[in-house]
Design an enzyme around this catalytic site. Structure first.
Site, PDB file in Angstrom:
ATOM      1  N   PHE A 136       0.749  -1.206   0.118  1.00 19.44           N
ATOM      2  CA  PHE A 136       0.001   0.017  -0.012  1.00 19.44           C
ATOM      3  C   PHE A 136       0.750   1.248   0.107  1.00 19.44           C
ATOM      4  CE2 PHE A 136      -2.378   3.390   1.880  1.00 19.44           C
ATOM      5  CZ  PHE A 136      -3.794   3.368   1.025  1.00 19.44           C
ATOM      6  N   ASP A 221       9.533   3.016   1.047  1.00 23.58           N
ATOM      7  CA  ASP A 221       8.329   3.694   1.514  1.00 23.58           C
ATOM      8  C   ASP A 221       8.532   3.272   2.819  1.00 23.58           C
ATOM      9  OD1 ASP A 221       5.760   4.506   2.307  1.00 23.58           O
ATOM     10  OD2 ASP A 221       4.951   3.839   0.685  1.00 23.58           O
ATOM     11  N   LYS A 250       3.416  10.530   8.012  1.00 17.85           N
ATOM     12  CA  LYS A 250       2.848   9.788   9.049  1.00 17.85           C
ATOM     13  C   LYS A 250       3.520  10.440  10.324  1.00 17.85           C
ATOM     14  CE  LYS A 250       0.542   5.543   7.667  1.00 17.85           C
ATOM     15  NZ  LYS A 250      -0.717   6.254   7.892  1.00 17.85           N
TER      16      LYS A 250
END
Length: 394
Positions: A136, A221, A250
């Site tokens: 994802f 990532d 995040k």
């Protein structure tokens, strides 16, 4: 809760399946709803609230910066952005930083950088991207195309072309996919939304070797794994394997929207004036918050304590696997990003936790994800263990 929920139901897009609670205040690992009920947060805004809710140093930095300068755009220099870039570079492999606002934006920037670098260095045609099944990377078109979960593609195709997906930790499939037309391989060191699946060092070594052989870029990532989440500042440090580009977001600003990509000079130099931009990227307030976060995460003993807390949480979750082998099959993940593998519907367990005022997530039907603030207390880990044990016994 009724008023806030009613307003949301009336005016907000209905694209989230929300729990029936409206939070109004938080401190540390605790949240309070509109009616004053207290919850233990082992979600942390999906690994965003690095230092918990309302950490004083971050709040103070936000207040101080907000009183001085909110925004001027990237036509000009600002001190918080420059200071944060310095901290990130001095504590990573990177030599240059590009700031944006979110994880999806960071992935988009990384994909664009990879293709532009390849174009400038190898000419047109070397455009293939290799990503992982079950990965994802975000909801925008480039990030969605890299995401290896067709459930997120439905209704949005055709996607960006030239993406190939291979199973995680399958070295042979990776070798078959990477070739002369490949410009980049993008990987999450731990597949977060894919079910908290760590990649093996052997697989990451293979990816590094293939990228070197075919003059492609290796993108990590680290949106969910970065900023201390795994017990090191960045997950790549666990493996001793350095990427060419790294995506962050995040936990970077501890709760404010901020994303970034880091790269070596020879790679980032492909982003020349006009090639890519972000109006709000590197906003002074968000960067001031991130500087405060980074100073604490990098302070003496902090990351060591995260590793110890991760071991404590893993030990507790592993005890559940031993006690309830018919319901729990194991634990996986790194640091304070752990997944409890269950033989019963994970959503049911997450709902039962919520009813007992504990917040967790279920990225897959067989996995419960725990990503508490890095400042979580040992007694809070023990409390969640006891509540989980009570749920599994029932």
């Amino acid at each position: 809760m009724a008023i806030i929920k009613d307003l949301g139901e009336l005016y907000l897009a209905q694209n989230y399946k929300r729990f029936p609670v409206a939070f109004v205040r938080g401190k540390g690992s605790r949240l309070w709803d509109e009616e004053g009920r207290e919850y233990l947060d082992f979600c942390a805004g999906i690994a965003v609230c690095t230092l918990g809710h309302a950490p004083e140093p971050v709040v103070s930095a936000i207040k101080e910066q907000a009183e001085k300068l909110l925004h001027v755009s990237n036509l000009y220099w600002t001190e918080p952005q420059a200071r944060l870039a310095e901290i990130l570079v001095e504590n990573s492999f990177g030599e240059r930083v590009f700031f944006c606002n979110s994880g999806a934006e960071a992935v988009e920037a990384a994909l664009k950088l990879a293709r532009r670098w390849s174009y400038l260095n190898h000419g047109p045609g070397k455009t293939q991207m290799v990503a992982l099944e079950n990965s994802f990377h975000g909801r925008t078109y480039g990030a969605l195309s890299a995401t290896g979960q067709p459930v997120y593609w439905e209704g949005f195709e055709p996607l960006v072309p030239d993406f190939v997906h291979v199973p995680p930790n399958d070295r042979e499939a990776l070798r078959e996919a990477v070739n002369e037309s490949t410009c980049a391989v993008i990987l999450e060191p731990v597949l977060g939304e894919g079910g908290v699946i760590p990649l093996s060092r052997e697989f990451l070594l293979e990816a590094r070797s293939l990228c070197d052989r075919y003059q492609a870029l290796l993108i990590f990532d680290e949106i969910q794994t970065g900023i201390g989440r795994t017990g090191h500042l960045f997950a790549y440090e666990h493996y001793g394997i350095v990427p060419d580009i790294m995506c962050l977001a995040k936990g970077l600003a501890g709760g404010l929207p901020l994303g970034a990509i880091l790269a070596k000079e020879k790679v980032m130099s492909a982003l020349t004036p006009g090639s890519h931009a972000s109006t709000f990227g590197g906003n002074p307030v968000a960067c001031a918050a991130a500087v405060a976060v980074m100073k604490i995460v990098l302070s003496e003993g902090f990351l060591e304590e995260v590793r110890l807390k991760g071991q404590a949480l893993r030990k507790r979750l592993s005890a559940l696997a031993e006690e309830f082998p018919d319901k729990v099959s194991g634990v996986r993940g790194l640091g304070l990003l752990l997944g409890l593998e269950v033989r019963i519907p994970a959503g049911d367990v997450v709902q039962a936790l919520f009813e007992r005022r504990v917040l967790a997530t279920a990225p897959k039907t067989e996995v419960i994800r725990f990503s508490p603030p890095l400042t979580v207390a040992y007694r809070e880990i023990d409390a969640v263990y006891e509540i989980l044990r009570e749920i599994l016994k029932s």
